[in-house]
Motif scaffolding. Sequence first.
Motif, PDB file in Angstrom:
ATOM      1  N   VAL A 391       0.904  -1.194  -0.021  1.00 33.73           N
ATOM      2  CA  VAL A 391       0.168  -0.019  -0.131  1.00 33.73           C
ATOM      3  C   VAL A 391       0.763   1.171   0.099  1.00 33.73           C
ATOM      4  CG1 VAL A 391      -1.474   1.250   1.379  1.00 33.73           C
ATOM      5  CG2 VAL A 391      -2.043  -1.224   1.048  1.00 33.73           C
ATOM      6  N   ASP A 392       1.754   1.331   0.862  1.00 32.12           N
ATOM      7  CA  ASP A 392       2.729   2.579   0.853  1.00 32.12           C
ATOM      8  C   ASP A 392       3.366   2.727  -0.465  1.00 32.12           C
ATOM      9  OD1 ASP A 392       4.516   4.147   2.950  1.00 32.12           O
ATOM     10  OD2 ASP A 392       5.996   3.524   1.408  1.00 32.12           O
ATOM     11  N   ARG A 393       4.027   1.745  -1.110  1.00 31.41           N
ATOM     12  CA  ARG A 393       4.613   2.087  -2.340  1.00 31.41           C
ATOM     13  C   ARG A 393       3.618   2.091  -3.436  1.00 31.41           C
ATOM     14  NH1 ARG A 393       8.009   2.151   1.424  1.00 31.41           N
ATOM     15  NH2 ARG A 393      10.042   0.794   1.230  1.00 31.41           N
ATOM     16  N   ALA A 394       2.679   1.680  -3.466  1.00 30.54           N
ATOM     17  CA  ALA A 394       1.575   1.868  -4.530  1.00 30.54           C
ATOM     18  C   ALA A 394       1.003   3.373  -4.478  1.00 30.54           C
ATOM     19  CB  ALA A 394       0.165   0.959  -4.289  1.00 30.54           C
ATOM     20  N   ARG A 395       0.920   3.856  -3.246  1.00 33.28           N
ATOM     21  CA  ARG A 395       0.358   5.196  -3.268  1.00 33.28           C
ATOM     22  C   ARG A 395       1.545   6.307  -3.689  1.00 33.28           C
ATOM     23  NH1 ARG A 395      -2.929   4.773   2.408  1.00 33.28           N
ATOM     24  NH2 ARG A 395      -4.677   3.560   1.523  1.00 33.28           N
ATOM     25  N   LEU A 396       2.857   6.009  -3.732  1.00 32.93           N
ATOM     26  CA  LEU A 396       3.818   6.928  -4.343  1.00 32.93           C
ATOM     27  C   LEU A 396       3.552   6.995  -5.722  1.00 32.93           C
ATOM     28  CD1 LEU A 396       7.071   5.340  -2.635  1.00 32.93           C
ATOM     29  CD2 LEU A 396       5.602   7.230  -2.154  1.00 32.93           C
ATOM     30  N   VAL A 397       2.851   5.810  -6.458  1.00 35.25           N
ATOM     31  CA  VAL A 397       2.599   5.998  -8.031  1.00 35.25           C
ATOM     32  C   VAL A 397       1.243   6.191  -8.328  1.00 35.25           C
ATOM     33  CG1 VAL A 397       4.742   4.728  -8.347  1.00 35.25           C
ATOM     34  CG2 VAL A 397       2.646   3.577  -8.289  1.00 35.25           C
ATOM     35  N   ASN A 398       0.543   6.022  -7.326  1.00 28.83           N
ATOM     36  CA  ASN A 398      -1.015   6.080  -7.583  1.00 28.83           C
ATOM     37  C   ASN A 398      -1.442   6.585  -6.064  1.00 28.83           C
ATOM     38  OD1 ASN A 398      -3.714   5.896  -8.233  1.00 28.83           O
ATOM     39  ND2 ASN A 398      -3.633   3.639  -8.197  1.00 28.83           N
ATOM     40  N   PRO A 399      -1.653   8.021  -5.856  1.00 24.98           N
ATOM     41  CA  PRO A 399      -2.175   8.278  -4.602  1.00 24.98           C
ATOM     42  C   PRO A 399      -3.481   7.939  -4.143  1.00 24.98           C
ATOM     43  CG  PRO A 399      -0.951  10.028  -5.491  1.00 24.98           C
ATOM     44  CD  PRO A 399      -1.241   9.007  -6.941  1.00 24.98           C
ATOM     45  N   GLY A 400      -4.435   7.745  -5.089  1.00 24.70           N
ATOM     46  CA  GLY A 400      -5.627   7.148  -4.552  1.00 24.70           C
ATOM     47  C   GLY A 400      -5.952   5.873  -4.574  1.00 24.70           C
ATOM     48  N   PHE A 401      -4.527   5.003  -4.617  1.00 23.17           N
ATOM     49  CA  PHE A 401      -4.722   3.558  -4.371  1.00 23.17           C
ATOM     50  C   PHE A 401      -5.587   3.109  -2.901  1.00 23.17           C
ATOM     51  CE2 PHE A 401      -3.012  -0.574  -2.608  1.00 23.17           C
ATOM     52  CZ  PHE A 401      -3.178  -1.568  -3.700  1.00 23.17           C
ATOM     53  N   VAL A 402      -6.233   2.069  -3.143  1.00 25.34           N
ATOM     54  CA  VAL A 402      -7.191   1.712  -1.964  1.00 25.34           C
ATOM     55  C   VAL A 402      -6.798   0.205  -1.957  1.00 25.34           C
ATOM     56  CG1 VAL A 402      -9.386   1.391  -0.622  1.00 25.34           C
ATOM     57  CG2 VAL A 402      -8.667   3.501  -1.970  1.00 25.34           C
ATOM     58  N   GLN A 403      -6.439  -0.248  -0.702  1.00 25.69           N
ATOM     59  CA  GLN A 403      -6.349  -1.772  -0.383  1.00 25.69           C
ATOM     60  C   GLN A 403      -7.640  -2.647  -0.782  1.00 25.69           C
ATOM     61  OE1 GLN A 403      -4.942  -2.922   3.380  1.00 25.69           O
ATOM     62  NE2 GLN A 403      -5.538  -4.891   3.212  1.00 25.69           N
ATOM     63  N   ASP A 404      -7.586  -3.663  -1.439  1.00 29.93           N
ATOM     64  CA  ASP A 404      -8.663  -4.458  -1.685  1.00 29.93           C
ATOM     65  C   ASP A 404      -8.099  -6.005  -1.357  1.00 29.93           C
ATOM     66  OD1 ASP A 404      -7.195  -5.270  -3.917  1.00 29.93           O
ATOM     67  OD2 ASP A 404      -8.460  -4.057  -5.385  1.00 29.93           O
ATOM     68  N   ILE A 421       7.117  -7.325  -3.811  1.00 27.68           N
ATOM     69  CA  ILE A 421       6.290  -6.556  -3.674  1.00 27.68           C
ATOM     70  C   ILE A 421       6.279  -5.246  -4.189  1.00 27.68           C
ATOM     71  CG2 ILE A 421       4.628  -5.437  -1.633  1.00 27.68           C
ATOM     72  CD1 ILE A 421       5.630  -8.002  -0.265  1.00 27.68           C
ATOM     73  N   GLU A 422       7.498  -4.583  -3.906  1.00 24.50           N
ATOM     74  CA  GLU A 422       7.505  -3.247  -4.470  1.00 24.50           C
ATOM     75  C   GLU A 422       7.534  -3.115  -5.882  1.00 24.50           C
ATOM     76  OE1 GLU A 422      11.318  -1.832  -2.831  1.00 24.50           O
ATOM     77  OE2 GLU A 422      10.209  -1.049  -1.050  1.00 24.50           O
ATOM     78  N   LEU A 423       8.043  -3.923  -6.698  1.00 22.22           N
ATOM     79  CA  LEU A 423       7.898  -4.134  -8.079  1.00 22.22           C
ATOM     80  C   LEU A 423       6.438  -4.161  -8.428  1.00 22.22           C
ATOM     81  CD1 LEU A 423      11.067  -6.443  -9.070  1.00 22.22           C
ATOM     82  CD2 LEU A 423      10.686  -3.923  -9.585  1.00 22.22           C
ATOM     83  N   ALA A 424       5.785  -5.234  -7.541  1.00 21.26           N
ATOM     84  CA  ALA A 424       4.196  -5.121  -8.140  1.00 21.26           C
ATOM     85  C   ALA A 424       3.478  -3.887  -7.913  1.00 21.26           C
ATOM     86  CB  ALA A 424       3.966  -6.212  -7.529  1.00 21.26           C
ATOM     87  N   ALA A 425       3.925  -3.238  -6.746  1.00 20.34           N
ATOM     88  CA  ALA A 425       3.102  -2.023  -6.366  1.00 20.34           C
ATOM     89  C   ALA A 425       3.448  -0.823  -7.246  1.00 20.34           C
ATOM     90  CB  ALA A 425       3.632  -1.565  -5.051  1.00 20.34           C
ATOM     91  N   ARG A 429       0.122   1.825 -11.167  1.00 18.69           N
ATOM     92  CA  ARG A 429      -0.181   3.026 -11.928  1.00 18.69           C
ATOM     93  C   ARG A 429      -0.759   3.061 -13.126  1.00 18.69           C
ATOM     94  NH1 ARG A 429       3.296   6.090 -15.474  1.00 18.69           N
ATOM     95  NH2 ARG A 429       2.929   8.342 -15.545  1.00 18.69           N
ATOM     96  N   THR A 430      -0.476   1.507 -13.804  1.00 19.09           N
ATOM     97  CA  THR A 430      -1.450   1.255 -15.101  1.00 19.09           C
ATOM     98  C   THR A 430      -2.220   0.135 -14.876  1.00 19.09           C
ATOM     99  OG1 THR A 430       0.558   0.085 -15.602  1.00 19.09           O
ATOM    100  CG2 THR A 430       0.339   2.467 -16.374  1.00 19.09           C
ATOM    101  N   LEU A 431      -2.076  -0.770 -13.978  1.00 14.45           N
ATOM    102  CA  LEU A 431      -2.651  -1.892 -13.738  1.00 14.45           C
ATOM    103  C   LEU A 431      -3.678  -2.230 -12.510  1.00 14.45           C
ATOM    104  CD1 LEU A 431      -0.155  -4.470 -14.813  1.00 14.45           C
ATOM    105  CD2 LEU A 431      -1.884  -3.356 -16.167  1.00 14.45           C
ATOM    106  N   THR A 432      -4.877  -2.761 -12.667  1.00 14.73           N
ATOM    107  CA  THR A 432      -5.357  -2.858 -11.242  1.00 14.73           C
ATOM    108  C   THR A 432      -4.915  -4.087 -10.517  1.00 14.73           C
ATOM    109  OG1 THR A 432      -7.064  -4.511 -12.513  1.00 14.73           O
ATOM    110  CG2 THR A 432      -7.587  -2.108 -12.759  1.00 14.73           C
ATOM    111  N   THR A 433      -5.159  -4.181  -9.264  1.00 18.18           N
ATOM    112  CA  THR A 433      -4.533  -5.279  -8.632  1.00 18.18           C
ATOM    113  C   THR A 433      -4.921  -6.554  -9.014  1.00 18.18           C
ATOM    114  OG1 THR A 433      -6.411  -4.927  -6.834  1.00 18.18           O
ATOM    115  CG2 THR A 433      -4.384  -3.932  -6.263  1.00 18.18           C
ATOM    116  N   GLN A 434      -6.424  -6.615  -9.456  1.00 19.41           N
ATOM    117  CA  GLN A 434      -6.820  -7.688 -10.387  1.00 19.41           C
ATOM    118  C   GLN A 434      -5.870  -8.218 -11.271  1.00 19.41           C
ATOM    119  OE1 GLN A 434     -10.774  -8.293 -10.992  1.00 19.41           O
ATOM    120  NE2 GLN A 434     -10.574 -10.197 -12.137  1.00 19.41           N
ATOM    121  N   ASP A 435      -5.623  -7.305 -12.159  1.00 16.00           N
ATOM    122  CA  ASP A 435      -4.810  -7.417 -13.505  1.00 16.00           C
ATOM    123  C   ASP A 435      -3.284  -7.968 -12.898  1.00 16.00           C
ATOM    124  OD1 ASP A 435      -6.536  -6.617 -14.886  1.00 16.00           O
ATOM    125  OD2 ASP A 435      -5.918  -4.421 -14.975  1.00 16.00           O
ATOM    126  N   ILE A 436      -2.935  -7.418 -11.997  1.00 19.26           N
ATOM    127  CA  ILE A 436      -1.591  -7.649 -11.281  1.00 19.26           C
ATOM    128  C   ILE A 436      -1.557  -9.384 -10.894  1.00 19.26           C
ATOM    129  CG2 ILE A 436       0.260  -7.518  -9.556  1.00 19.26           C
ATOM    130  CD1 ILE A 436      -0.541  -4.442  -9.846  1.00 19.26           C
TER     131      ILE A 436
END
Length: 869
Positions: A391-404, A421-425, A429-436
């Motif tokens: 969540v921390d790293r995802a919000r660096l590239v996607n400030p609106g990221f919400v855990q699901d 995890i950091e690479l996935a997060a 920026r371009t993929l949803t968590t389901q896509d990942i």
Amino acid sequence: MHVGILGPVEAHSPDGRISVGGPRPRTLLALLAIRVGDIVPLDRLIDELYGSEPPSDAANALQGQVSRLRRALGDAALIEFYPAGYRLALPAERVDAHRFAALAADGQRALEQGDPQAAESLLSEALQLWRGPALADVHAADHATRLEQQRATATSSLMAARIRLGKADVQEIADLVRQHPLDERLRGYLMQALNQQGRQAEALQAFEDAKAMLADELGTDPSEELRAVHLQILRGQTHRELPSQLTSFVGRQEELRRIAALTSRLVTLTGPGGAGKTRLALQSAGPDAIFVDLAPVKDVAAATLHALGLKETVLAPEDRLALALRERDTLLILDNCEHVIVQAAHLAQRLLTTCPSLRILATSREALGITGETLCPVPPLNPEQSVALFVDRARLVNPGFVQDRHTVDICRELDGLPLAIELAAARTRTLTTQDISDRLNDRFRLLTKGNRAAAPRHQTLRAVVEWSWDLLDSDERDLAAALATFSGGATLDAVEQVCGHDVEVLEALVDKSLVEAGDGRYRMLETIREFCSQHKRVDAEHTAYFHALARRADPELRRRDQVEWFTRLTAEHANLLQAVEWATEHDPDLALQFVSDLSWYWYVKGSRTEVQGVAQKLLTLVEEETTERYAILLALAAPERVPAVLTQLRGPIEQPFVLIAWAMLTGPPDPAAPRTDLQDEVERSDDPWVQGLIGFSNSYLTWARHGDRAQAIEQSRAALRQFQDLGERWGAAQVLDVLANLTEDPREALALTDEALRAVGELGAKEELAELRGRRADRLLDIDQDAAERDYLQALEMATQAGLAATRALANAGLAKIAQRRGEPARAEALLREAQQELGFGWMHAAAKQHVEEVLNELGPASKPPPFE
């Protein structure tokens, strides 16, 4: 052809230097060379060639200059015409300015990645391309200024590399300072170079000179960077500061506490690549620690000298370090030791024995292996920490990221490995968590966009694992690849039998953090396993080993040591299923026998739903036959077809699952029906387990058909002794359940049920646990309604997990009775209708249907559903 613009403009062919001509042709060549490979627009060429006073027919004038230049170069094809402009058709590396830029960029990158040796070599080569001021003999002031700025930057970086290497030339830097008196970075390098040569007083005076000059010329004070160099010299500190971190530190509190509590002078953080060893080491270190990145180096002692800012002398580097650190109370961090492990171990031992106040914190994928070393394994992050990091790293590239819910799945699939995890997060920026999550089966292609400024081995997930792979010898690679075939880890015996390597090679993989050892098993993180499995598979050997294990285990599952054998097969559950799936694809006949050998294990463990898919696939691949093993396959894949095969079997029955499937699907035999050869064959069996099963069946039939309680109890107790003599818990539990039905004492019935639950609990028998929990609820219904409800709910959950529709239906019927007693008829009816919908084929389902219908009838005529179809 080569073109030079870093000095006077010139061109060289294989035959030597070319006379380009006067100022205009030289300027034209320079303008095209600056943008070599690109089309330079006509208007830009005219503007830069003729300035503010172009000729009246500028286009023709330009064409004339191009013609002159082509003739001078001797090859008209070198200058291509396009409607938009002209292009110099040379590779970029044939122009010295472009080669300089590429070398300088590589040198700067090496410097940033902690490899000053490579940086010094690359930057020196780049600067040697300069022959004087850029574009010295043509009028192109803007371009010349830009190139000179690049030259100054490269020169500054070269000085930085030489400072780190401890071989900076004071006079060279002093000359540069005179040329660029306002460049504070150069003044800082001069101070450091003087200090490295032991000229501390001169270094401090250089700071005062800089301070006075800045005040006089600019009216400012020295920058923070220059003041920091000054402070280091005052304190006698010459080593580099610890690398600053650009992101927050997440988790690892337990590891930090452990490191802080250790009293050992040598602590080595071990773990697989990407586990976060370096970050943990930096987080645990104080600001005065000395950090040595060994990843890009080949000489550990020299790299440590450079990190300390010490210059090499006639003394050996180890002796120079021992003298420098002998009186210092400090922490030395040796990072990334694995590829220079022997050197790192020797240096650590030398320094620890000669420098009594020195402490060393090493990071490595294997231990240094010297006396006094304390290992601190760095395991994957736990689920909570993994999600927090994502969540921390995802919000660096996607400030609106919400855990699901997919966030948790991603972190689990990536083994809690921080870098992964950091690479996935970063992909959020371009993929949803389901896509990942959906793409993690190809994780090495997905996780490729890391920090460009990071060391190459940390920029992609593949690079992380390849770094470890490249450090293995041939035997270790072969075993790692073979071991990756196992989907559920492996015992030492399995490794030796399937992979063909001895324990020493396996221990080397454990030491190098490629394999985890624990509880007598050897496992790989899924990420490492996926990488290694691309190099070699030993599926045939794997399948042969686990089929032999299944055949050996099957009879033991009904004897005194059954708990140990069930435990062993449970530990190999994933491997067994993998082996069956491989045999189904490559040897269906072997798979048919394999399924038979595992059928009792699968039945007792409640795995029939899990294996239904592979059983159905196998059914399409084998010929129909009238055999016990085919009947077993049908029981798993198409149970409605089993009775037809059972009527044709002649025995002897070797696999008890056939008898259980027979009972579940056809129910008690009709006393009026003629006896079959198979019934006679079973009853003549001298197998003590089969005899116990017959005794259990006879006691049930005696009570069900004749109502003779006393005889049924006597037969049950005889069957119970038979199973107990064998040490067979499953059979004993079945008889205990019958005795609970036969007793007229409700408390005794509960006690017998609890004893049965304990017996199947030792085996982990999911189906029996669910069924017995439901019957315990039945026996509690008139004693403690709330306790009965809890047991029904537990039975319902367990039956859901095991895929037992009949048991679910009976549990729902029990809950419906409780709802009815509480005055909730609508809820009772809903539960019963849900139960009605779930039931299908087989005697057990038919019995459950009858029970559900009876409870529905108790609700009254208005609630009676349509007859069962």
